[in-house]
Design an enzyme around this catalytic site. Structure first.
Site, PDB file in Angstrom:
ATOM      1  CG  HIS A  21     -14.099   2.436 -12.946  1.00  0.00           C
ATOM      2  ND1 HIS A  21     -13.171   3.374 -12.346  1.00  0.00           N
ATOM      3  CD2 HIS A  21     -14.766   3.249 -13.610  1.00  0.00           C
ATOM      4  CE1 HIS A  21     -13.272   4.567 -12.671  1.00  0.00           C
ATOM      5  NE2 HIS A  21     -14.281   4.554 -13.667  1.00  0.00           N
ATOM      6  CG  HIS A  24     -15.303   5.150  -9.203  1.00  0.00           C
ATOM      7  ND1 HIS A  24     -15.996   4.371 -10.046  1.00  0.00           N
ATOM      8  CD2 HIS A  24     -15.358   6.463  -9.579  1.00  0.00           C
ATOM      9  CE1 HIS A  24     -16.458   5.025 -11.310  1.00  0.00           C
ATOM     10  NE2 HIS A  24     -16.097   6.470 -10.711  1.00  0.00           N
ATOM     11  CB  CYS A 130     -19.916  17.838 -21.426  1.00  0.00           C
ATOM     12  SG  CYS A 130     -19.820  16.096 -21.381  1.00  0.00           S
ATOM     13  CB  CYS A 133     -18.052  17.066 -17.944  1.00  0.00           C
ATOM     14  SG  CYS A 133     -16.846  16.324 -18.852  1.00  0.00           S
ATOM     15  CB  CYS A 155     -17.183  16.453 -24.270  1.00  0.00           C
ATOM     16  SG  CYS A 155     -16.410  16.293 -22.741  1.00  0.00           S
ATOM     17  CG  HIS A 158     -17.734  12.286 -21.195  1.00  0.00           C
ATOM     18  ND1 HIS A 158     -17.633  13.493 -20.444  1.00  0.00           N
ATOM     19  CD2 HIS A 158     -18.190  11.340 -20.432  1.00  0.00           C
ATOM     20  CE1 HIS A 158     -17.736  13.087 -19.193  1.00  0.00           C
ATOM     21  NE2 HIS A 158     -17.903  11.785 -19.178  1.00  0.00           N
ATOM     22  CE  LYS A 306     -10.713   8.976 -16.501  1.00  0.00           C
ATOM     23  NZ  LYS A 306     -11.985   9.741 -16.829  1.00  0.00           N
ATOM     24  CE  LYS A 309     -18.551  -0.524 -16.442  1.00  0.00           C
ATOM     25  NZ  LYS A 309     -19.777  -0.360 -15.703  1.00  0.00           N
TER      26      LYS A 309
HETATM   27  N1  MSP Z   1     -20.010  13.314  -8.719  1.00  0.00           N
HETATM   28  C1  MSP Z   1     -18.613  14.037  -9.050  1.00  0.00           C
HETATM   29  C2  MSP Z   1     -17.716  14.534  -7.616  1.00  0.00           C
HETATM   30  C3  MSP Z   1     -18.645  15.352  -7.032  1.00  0.00           C
HETATM   31  S1  MSP Z   1     -17.574  15.750  -5.490  1.00  0.00           S
HETATM   32  C4  MSP Z   1     -18.270  17.171  -5.147  1.00  0.00           C
HETATM   33  C5  MSP Z   1     -17.776  13.038  -9.765  1.00  0.00           C
HETATM   34  N2  MSP Z   1     -18.079  11.676  -9.566  1.00  0.00           N
HETATM   35  S2  MSP Z   1     -17.324  10.291 -10.262  1.00  0.00           S
HETATM   36  O1  MSP Z   1     -18.257   9.471  -9.865  1.00  0.00           O
HETATM   37  O2  MSP Z   1     -17.364  10.823 -11.989  1.00  0.00           O
HETATM   38  O3  MSP Z   1     -15.947  10.463 -10.109  1.00  0.00           O
HETATM   39  C6  MSP Z   1     -15.531  10.364  -8.717  1.00  0.00           C
HETATM   40  C7  MSP Z   1     -14.086  10.268  -8.794  1.00  0.00           C
HETATM   41  O4  MSP Z   1     -13.462   8.949  -9.301  1.00  0.00           O
HETATM   42  C8  MSP Z   1     -13.385  11.343  -9.136  1.00  0.00           C
HETATM   43  O5  MSP Z   1     -12.483  11.741  -8.388  1.00  0.00           O
HETATM   44  C9  MSP Z   1     -12.599  10.836 -10.445  1.00  0.00           C
HETATM   45  O6  MSP Z   1     -11.364  11.487 -10.427  1.00  0.00           O
HETATM   46  C10 MSP Z   1     -12.483   9.334  -9.816  1.00  0.00           C
HETATM   47  N3  MSP Z   1     -12.076   8.767 -11.183  1.00  0.00           N
HETATM   48  C11 MSP Z   1     -12.958   8.198 -12.074  1.00  0.00           C
HETATM   49  N4  MSP Z   1     -12.103   7.525 -12.868  1.00  0.00           N
HETATM   50  C12 MSP Z   1     -10.793   7.579 -12.585  1.00  0.00           C
HETATM   51  C13 MSP Z   1      -9.565   6.706 -12.969  1.00  0.00           C
HETATM   52  N5  MSP Z   1      -9.495   6.024 -14.049  1.00  0.00           N
HETATM   53  N6  MSP Z   1      -8.569   6.738 -12.145  1.00  0.00           N
HETATM   54  C14 MSP Z   1      -8.579   7.596 -10.952  1.00  0.00           C
HETATM   55  N7  MSP Z   1      -9.685   8.095 -10.485  1.00  0.00           N
HETATM   56  C15 MSP Z   1     -10.678   8.039 -11.312  1.00  0.00           C
HETATM   57  O7  MSP Z   1     -16.912  13.431 -10.701  1.00  0.00           O
END
Ligand code: MSP
Length: 529
Positions: A21, A24, A130, A133, A155, A158, A306, A309
Site C-alpha cells: 500500500h 510501503h 503476536c 507483528c 495486540c 493488530h 494509520k 486495509k
Molecule cells: N518485515 C518487516 C521489516 C523487516 S526489516 C529488517 C516489516 N515489514 S512491513 O512490510 O510490515 O513494513 C515495512 C515498512 O512499511 C515499515 O517500515 C513500516 O513502518 C512501513 N509502513 C507500513 N504501514 C505504513 C504506514 N501506514 N505509513 C508509513 N509507513 C508504513 O515490518
C-alpha cells in the site's frame, strides 16, 4: 581521483503476506530520493531493498491459500513487490529475498559466530507472541479486546489476540548490551533520528533489556540454526541480517568492506526498536561495525488514522500513479510530509498540490520559458547583457540553493530540501511576472529581453538538475529539450554550472504535468470501525 564517500542506504524488507500500500511506497520513495541525490552528488551509492519471507505470518497466509510458503512468496514478489518498484521508479541496486541462498548461508555464518563467542544459551520461554507483528509481547504491550475479542487481551497494533508460547528456545544475551547501547546513544546522538525517536529508544533501554528468544521449534518455515536443526531462527533476526548478507558478509570481504557500515537504515517508527536496539546489540556481539544512522519515519494517516486495509483506508500506489503519474506521487509525499513525522494523505490535497505546484508552478514555468525563447529568438538561447538587481537575485539564488539543499538531504530533511529547491520555482515565476518579457519584446529592447530569458533559462536548467532525484521522468523529459546527455550525470551541487552541456537551440514542449480531469480523482476513504 579522490575517494568517493560511501552511501549505503536500506529500506525495511517487506513482508510478503500481502500486497503493498502507499505506506510501503512512502518508505521506498524516501530511500530512493536520498539514494538518487547521493548518486548525483558523486557518492559511492548503494540502495538495497527486498522482501522478508520467513516466519509464521507468511506460513499461515500460504497455508490458507493452499500453496507452500515459497510458492506464495515467489508469487507475491513477482506480482506485487517488484512491480511496486517499477511503479514508483525506484532505482534500487539490489533486491534481497530472505529465501536467497546468499542470505540463508551467511545468516548461519553470523549465528555460529555469536554462538562461538558465547552469546547464545538455551532456556525456557514463556510469554505472549503476536504473529501479526512477529514479536514477543509484554503484558504492558497489550490492551483490552473489543467486539469478537471482548474479554481477551489483544495486540495494541493488530487488535487481535496474542498467542501464549511455552517452549524451549535459544536466547541471545541482549541484556548485556544495555550499558553499551546507552553509551552509543549518548556519544552519537545522530545514531537514532529524529530526536523524538531517539528519546523513545533511550527511555526504553534505560528500563533495562531482557535476553531475547531467537529461535522457534513449533514450525519450520525459517533458517535452521547451524548447531540445532530442530530450531528455526526468529524471523526478525533473520530479517535484520539482510542488511549485511546482501553486501557480502561471510562470502565477499571486499564488497562487504566497501559497503558496510550502512550510512542509514530507513524504517517506519513501528519497527524502530528492532533497528535501534536489537540490531546494534547483535552487531556488537559479533564484533561488527554499527550503521551510522537509523531513521524512523512517521505514519501515513488517512482520515486521521494509520492507513490500514482492514479499516478500508488502504490505498494501492497504482491508484495514485494511474491518476497523477509516478513523479507526482514521489513529489507529493516528499514535499507534503515533514520527514520523521506522521502525515495525512487525502486525494483533495494531492490534487491541489498537483495543480498549483507541479502543473502551474514548475510545468508551466518550463513551458513558458521555452516557448518565449522559441518565439522571440527562434529557439536560439540568447546571451545575457548587463544584469539588473532583479536578475542578480535569481542568479544568486541558483548559486546558493544547491549547497543548502545538499545540507538538508545530509540530515534526512527531505521536505526541507524540496522547499529550498522550490524557492527557485517561486522566485522565477515571480520574476517572469514582474519582468514581463512579452512587454519588453513589444518595446523592442532586444538586449533586455535576451537578459531576462537567458536568466530564466539558466535557472530552469539548474532547477531541473536539482529536481531530477525527486521527479526522474519529468526532469529527463525536460532535459532532452535543454541539454545533451543525461541529467543524472550533472553533479547536483554543481547544478548552477549545468550550461556546459546546454543545447544552443530549444523548442516549445508539451506540458510536463497535463491537467487531470477532476472526475477521475476518488474521494478520500473514511475509516470504518
Ligand atoms: N518485515 C518487516 C521489516 C523487516 S526489516 C529488517 C516489516 N515489514 S512491513 O512490510 O510490515 O513494513 C515495512 C515498512 O512499511 C515499515 O517500515 C513500516 O513502518 C512501513 N509502513 C507500513 N504501514 C505504513 C504506514 N501506514 N505509513 C508509513 N509507513 C508504513 O515490518
Amino acid at each position: 581521483m579522490a575517494e568517493r564517500d560511501s552511501f549505503f542506504i536500506t529500506t525495511p524488507i517487506f513482508y510478503v503476506n500481502d500486497v503493498p500500500h502507499i505506506g510501503h511506497g512512502y518508505t521506498e520513495v524516501a530511500a530512493d530520493v536520498l539514494a538518487r541525490w547521493h548518486r548525483q552528488r558523486g557518492d559511492d551509492t548503494w540502495l538495497l531493498t527486498g522482501t522478508d519471507e520467513h516466519g509464521q505470518k507468511i506460513l499461515r497466509t500460504a497455508t490458507a491459500n493452499e500453496v507452500t510458503p515459497k510458492q506464495w512468496a515467489d508469487r507475491l514478489v513477482e506480482n506485487a513487490w517488484k512491480p511496486l518498484l517499477a511503479t514508483l521508479d525506484i532505482s534500487n541496486d539490489d533486491f534481497i529475498r530472505t529465501t536467497d541462498e546468499r542470505h540463508e548461508e551467511n545468516v548461519k555464518v553470523f549465528l555460529q559466530r555469536l554462538y562461538d563467542r558465547g552469546y547464545i544459551y538455551t532456556g525456557e520461554f514463556e510469554g505472549f507472541y503476536c504473529v501479526g507483528c512477529e514479536e514477543y509481547k509484554q503484558e504492558s504491550d497489550l490492551v483490552d479486546g473489543e467486539g469478537e475479542f471482548a474479554g481477551q487481551k489483544v495486540c495494541a497494533i493488530h487488535s487481535k489476540p496474542v498467542e501464549l508460547l511455552k517452549e524451549k528456545n535459544y536466547f541471545f544475551k541482549m541484556s548485556e548490551f544495555g550499558p553499551q547501547l546507552l553509551k552509543l546513544y549518548e556519544e552519537h546522538p545522530e545514531f537514532v533520528q529524529p530526536a523524538s525517536a531517539r528519546n523513545e529508544v533511550v527511555s526504553f533501554v534505560r528500563q533495562g533489556l531482557t535476553d531475547l528468544s531467537i529461535s522457534r521449534s513449533s514450525f519450520d518455515w525459517g533458517i535452521k540454526l547451524p548447531w540445532d536443526e530442530s530450531h528455526v531462527l526468529y524471523v526478525w533476526i533473520d530479517a535484520l541480517l539482510n542488511y549485511i548478507t546482501a553486501v557480502g558478509y561471510g562470502q565477499d570481504d571486499e564488497a562487504f568492506a566497501r559497503r558496510w557500515p550502512a550510512q542509514v537504515h530507513l524504517v517506519g517508527k513501528d519497527i524502530l526498536r528492532f533497528h535501534a536496539v536489537i540490531w546494534p546489540a547483535l552487531l556488537l556481539a559479533a564484533g561488527l561495525e554499527l550503521p551510522k544512522h537509523v531513521f524512523g519515519h512517521g505514519w501515513l494517516l488517512v482520515g486521521g488514522e494509520k492507513m490500514s486495509k482492514s479499516k478500508l483506508t488502504g490505498i494501492a500506489p497504482t491508484q495514485i500513479t494511474d491518476v497523477f503519474g509516478s513523479d507526482a506521487f514521489r513529489y507529493y509525499f516528499m514535499r507534503a510530509i515533514s520527514f520523521g513525522h506522521d502525515g495525512s494523505f487525502s486525494w483533495e490535497d494531492i490534487a491541489s498540490r498537483y495543480e498549483s505546484e507541479l502543473a502551474n508552478g514548475y510545468g508551466n514555468l518550463a513551458s513558458r520559458v521555452l516557448a518565449m525563447i522559441e518565439r522571440y529568438f527562434d529557439g536560439a538561447v540568447p546571451e545575457a547583457g548587463e544584469l539588473s538587481a532583479a536578475d542578480r537575485v535569481i542568479v544568486e539564488l541558483v548559486e546558493a540553493v544547491p549547497t543548502i539543499a545538499d545540507a538538508h538531504f545530509a540530515e534526512f530533511k527531505i521536505n526541507e530540501a524540496l522547499a529550498e529547491i522550490w524557492r527557485i520555482v517561486d522566485a522565477l515565476n515571480g520574476y517572469i511576472t514582474e519582468q514581463e518579457p512579452w512587454a519588453v519584446a513589444k518595446s523592442g529592447d532586444r538586449e533586455r529581453l535576451a537578459t531576462i530569458l537567458h536568466t530564466a533559462w539558466h535557472a530552469l536548467g539548474a532547477l531541473t538538475v536539482l529536481l531530477s532525484p525527486v521527479m526522474p521522468k519529468a526532469t529527463a523529459q525536460l532535459w532532452s529539450s535543454l541539454a545533451t546527455g543525461d541529467v543524472r550525470d550533472v553533479i547536483v551541487t554543481e547544478a548552477a554550472e549545468w550550461q556546459r552541456v546546454a543545447l544552443d537551440t530549444v523548442h516549445a514542449i508539451e506540458p510536463l504535468f497535463p491537467r487531470v480531469d477532476a472526475s477521475t480523482v476518488p474521494e478520500t476513504p473514511v475509516p470504518q470501525h
